[in-house]
Design a protein around this motif. Sequence first.
Motif, mmCIF file in Angstrom:
data_model
loop_
_atom_site.group_PDB
_atom_site.id
_atom_site.type_symbol
_atom_site.label_atom_id
_atom_site.label_comp_id
_atom_site.label_asym_id
_atom_site.label_seq_id
_atom_site.Cartn_x
_atom_site.Cartn_y
_atom_site.Cartn_z
ATOM 1 N N GLU A 197 0.835 -1.211 0.000
ATOM 2 C CA GLU A 197 0.000 0.000 0.000
ATOM 3 C C GLU A 197 0.867 1.258 0.000
ATOM 4 O OE1 GLU A 197 -2.485 -0.456 3.425
ATOM 5 O OE2 GLU A 197 -3.942 -1.698 2.351
ATOM 6 N N GLU A 198 1.942 1.238 0.781
ATOM 7 C CA GLU A 198 2.846 2.393 0.810
ATOM 8 C C GLU A 198 3.523 2.594 -0.542
ATOM 9 O OE1 GLU A 198 5.565 1.897 4.043
ATOM 10 O OE2 GLU A 198 3.990 2.039 5.563
ATOM 11 N N LYS A 199 3.923 1.491 -1.214
ATOM 12 C CA LYS A 199 4.534 1.609 -2.531
ATOM 13 C C LYS A 199 3.551 2.145 -3.559
ATOM 14 C CE LYS A 199 8.145 -1.892 -2.195
ATOM 15 N NZ LYS A 199 8.661 -3.159 -2.748
ATOM 16 N N ILE A 200 2.296 1.706 -3.468
ATOM 17 C CA ILE A 200 1.266 2.214 -4.380
ATOM 18 C C ILE A 200 1.057 3.702 -4.162
ATOM 19 C CG2 ILE A 200 -1.225 2.162 -4.836
ATOM 20 C CD1 ILE A 200 -1.109 -0.849 -4.634
ATOM 21 N N ASN A 201 0.932 4.107 -2.904
ATOM 22 C CA ASN A 201 0.735 5.534 -2.610
ATOM 23 C C ASN A 201 1.933 6.364 -3.073
ATOM 24 O OD1 ASN A 201 -1.767 5.043 -1.487
ATOM 25 N ND2 ASN A 201 -0.949 4.826 0.587
ATOM 26 N N GLN A 202 3.141 5.827 -2.881
ATOM 27 C CA GLN A 202 4.347 6.542 -3.309
ATOM 28 C C GLN A 202 4.386 6.673 -4.830
ATOM 29 O OE1 GLN A 202 6.352 7.880 -1.076
ATOM 30 N NE2 GLN A 202 7.638 8.806 -2.632
ATOM 31 N N SER A 203 4.002 5.617 -5.541
ATOM 32 C CA SER A 203 4.018 5.694 -7.008
ATOM 33 C C SER A 203 2.946 6.646 -7.523
ATOM 34 C CB SER A 203 3.843 4.302 -7.618
ATOM 35 O OG SER A 203 2.577 3.771 -7.294
ATOM 36 N N GLN A 220 1.952 9.375 -5.863
ATOM 37 C CA GLN A 220 2.476 10.712 -5.574
ATOM 38 C C GLN A 220 3.557 11.103 -6.574
ATOM 39 O OE1 GLN A 220 3.779 10.600 -1.515
ATOM 40 N NE2 GLN A 220 1.693 10.749 -0.683
ATOM 41 N N ASN A 221 4.377 10.140 -6.997
ATOM 42 C CA ASN A 221 5.442 10.435 -7.954
ATOM 43 C C ASN A 221 4.934 10.456 -9.387
ATOM 44 O OD1 ASN A 221 7.230 10.500 -5.834
ATOM 45 N ND2 ASN A 221 7.931 8.408 -6.126
ATOM 46 N N GLY A 222 3.730 9.941 -9.643
ATOM 47 C CA GLY A 222 3.181 9.902 -10.990
ATOM 48 C C GLY A 222 3.819 8.830 -11.868
ATOM 49 N N ASN A 223 4.349 7.782 -11.271
ATOM 50 C CA ASN A 223 5.012 6.706 -11.996
ATOM 51 C C ASN A 223 3.988 5.605 -12.296
ATOM 52 O OD1 ASN A 223 6.684 4.789 -13.036
ATOM 53 N ND2 ASN A 223 8.200 4.906 -11.391
ATOM 54 N N LYS A 224 3.474 5.584 -13.540
ATOM 55 C CA LYS A 224 2.419 4.632 -13.904
ATOM 56 C C LYS A 224 2.951 3.209 -14.022
ATOM 57 C CE LYS A 224 -0.521 7.909 -16.320
ATOM 58 N NZ LYS A 224 -1.201 8.231 -17.575
ATOM 59 N N ASP A 225 4.162 3.040 -14.508
ATOM 60 C CA ASP A 225 4.713 1.690 -14.668
ATOM 61 C C ASP A 225 4.903 1.002 -13.316
ATOM 62 O OD1 ASP A 225 4.803 1.998 -17.416
ATOM 63 O OD2 ASP A 225 6.840 2.850 -17.371
ATOM 64 N N GLU A 226 5.442 1.737 -12.361
ATOM 65 C CA GLU A 226 5.619 1.174 -11.027
ATOM 66 C C GLU A 226 4.265 0.874 -10.388
ATOM 67 O OE1 GLU A 226 7.594 2.225 -6.683
ATOM 68 O OE2 GLU A 226 7.756 3.667 -8.315
ATOM 69 N N PHE A 227 3.301 1.765 -10.608
ATOM 70 C CA PHE A 227 1.965 1.562 -10.059
ATOM 71 C C PHE A 227 1.348 0.279 -10.604
ATOM 72 C CE2 PHE A 227 -2.649 2.011 -10.563
ATOM 73 C CZ PHE A 227 -3.015 2.141 -9.239
ATOM 74 N N LYS A 228 1.484 0.029 -11.895
ATOM 75 C CA LYS A 228 0.900 -1.172 -12.500
ATOM 76 C C LYS A 228 1.552 -2.439 -11.960
ATOM 77 C CE LYS A 228 -0.569 0.972 -16.823
ATOM 78 N NZ LYS A 228 -0.361 1.026 -18.281
ATOM 79 N N SER A 229 2.860 -2.411 -11.823
ATOM 80 C CA SER A 229 3.542 -3.612 -11.329
ATOM 81 C C SER A 229 3.207 -3.891 -9.864
ATOM 82 C CB SER A 229 5.048 -3.483 -11.516
ATOM 83 O OG SER A 229 5.556 -2.429 -10.725
ATOM 84 N N VAL A 230 3.149 -2.855 -9.042
ATOM 85 C CA VAL A 230 2.827 -3.044 -7.624
ATOM 86 C C VAL A 230 1.349 -3.395 -7.461
ATOM 87 C CG1 VAL A 230 2.778 -1.920 -5.360
ATOM 88 C CG2 VAL A 230 4.679 -1.506 -6.885
ATOM 89 N N GLU A 243 -0.469 -5.237 -9.416
ATOM 90 C CA GLU A 243 -0.638 -6.665 -9.677
ATOM 91 C C GLU A 243 -0.305 -7.488 -8.427
ATOM 92 O OE1 GLU A 243 -1.899 -8.155 -12.357
ATOM 93 O OE2 GLU A 243 -2.284 -6.159 -13.190
ATOM 94 N N LEU A 244 0.726 -7.102 -7.723
ATOM 95 C CA LEU A 244 1.083 -7.800 -6.487
ATOM 96 C C LEU A 244 0.042 -7.560 -5.394
ATOM 97 C CD1 LEU A 244 4.900 -7.015 -6.360
ATOM 98 C CD2 LEU A 244 3.830 -9.177 -6.994
ATOM 99 N N TYR A 245 -0.461 -6.333 -5.347
ATOM 100 C CA TYR A 245 -1.422 -5.974 -4.302
ATOM 101 C C TYR A 245 -2.768 -6.670 -4.511
ATOM 102 C CZ TYR A 245 -4.200 -3.113 -1.132
ATOM 103 O OH TYR A 245 -5.019 -2.698 -0.124
ATOM 104 N N LEU A 246 -3.135 -6.919 -5.765
ATOM 105 C CA LEU A 246 -4.408 -7.583 -6.044
ATOM 106 C C LEU A 246 -4.467 -8.978 -5.426
ATOM 107 C CD1 LEU A 246 -5.174 -6.554 -9.716
ATOM 108 C CD2 LEU A 246 -6.307 -5.765 -7.645
ATOM 109 N N GLN A 247 -3.339 -9.622 -5.286
ATOM 110 C CA GLN A 247 -3.310 -10.949 -4.655
ATOM 111 C C GLN A 247 -3.638 -10.871 -3.166
ATOM 112 O OE1 GLN A 247 0.528 -12.594 -5.456
ATOM 113 N NE2 GLN A 247 0.227 -12.555 -7.666
#
Length: 77
Positions: A49-55, A57-67, A69-73
């Motif tokens: 959740e912290e990585k998603i929120n950080q991505s 805030q930074n506007g990094n869509k690629d990191e958001f998509k990868s994290v 997928e992990l969070y959906l599990q």
Amino acid sequence: MKKEKVSYRFYPYEGKVLSAKREISFEIKLTSRLILDELCFNWNKKMLEEKINQSIQNGNKDEFKSVRELYLQYIWE
């Protein structure tokens, strides 16, 4: 009937002393395992959740998509 006489002779043991270990009950093992699993699950979910929120805030869509997928599990039931 003859009475038998038994005599015992004790000798000091010179070998390595063995110590018996007490077996832990199944209920305690299961409870401790479940508690550790839940702690790890909650910690991993919080970190994602912290990585998603950080991505976000930074506007990094690629990191958001990868994290994501992990969070959906973790939220899938």
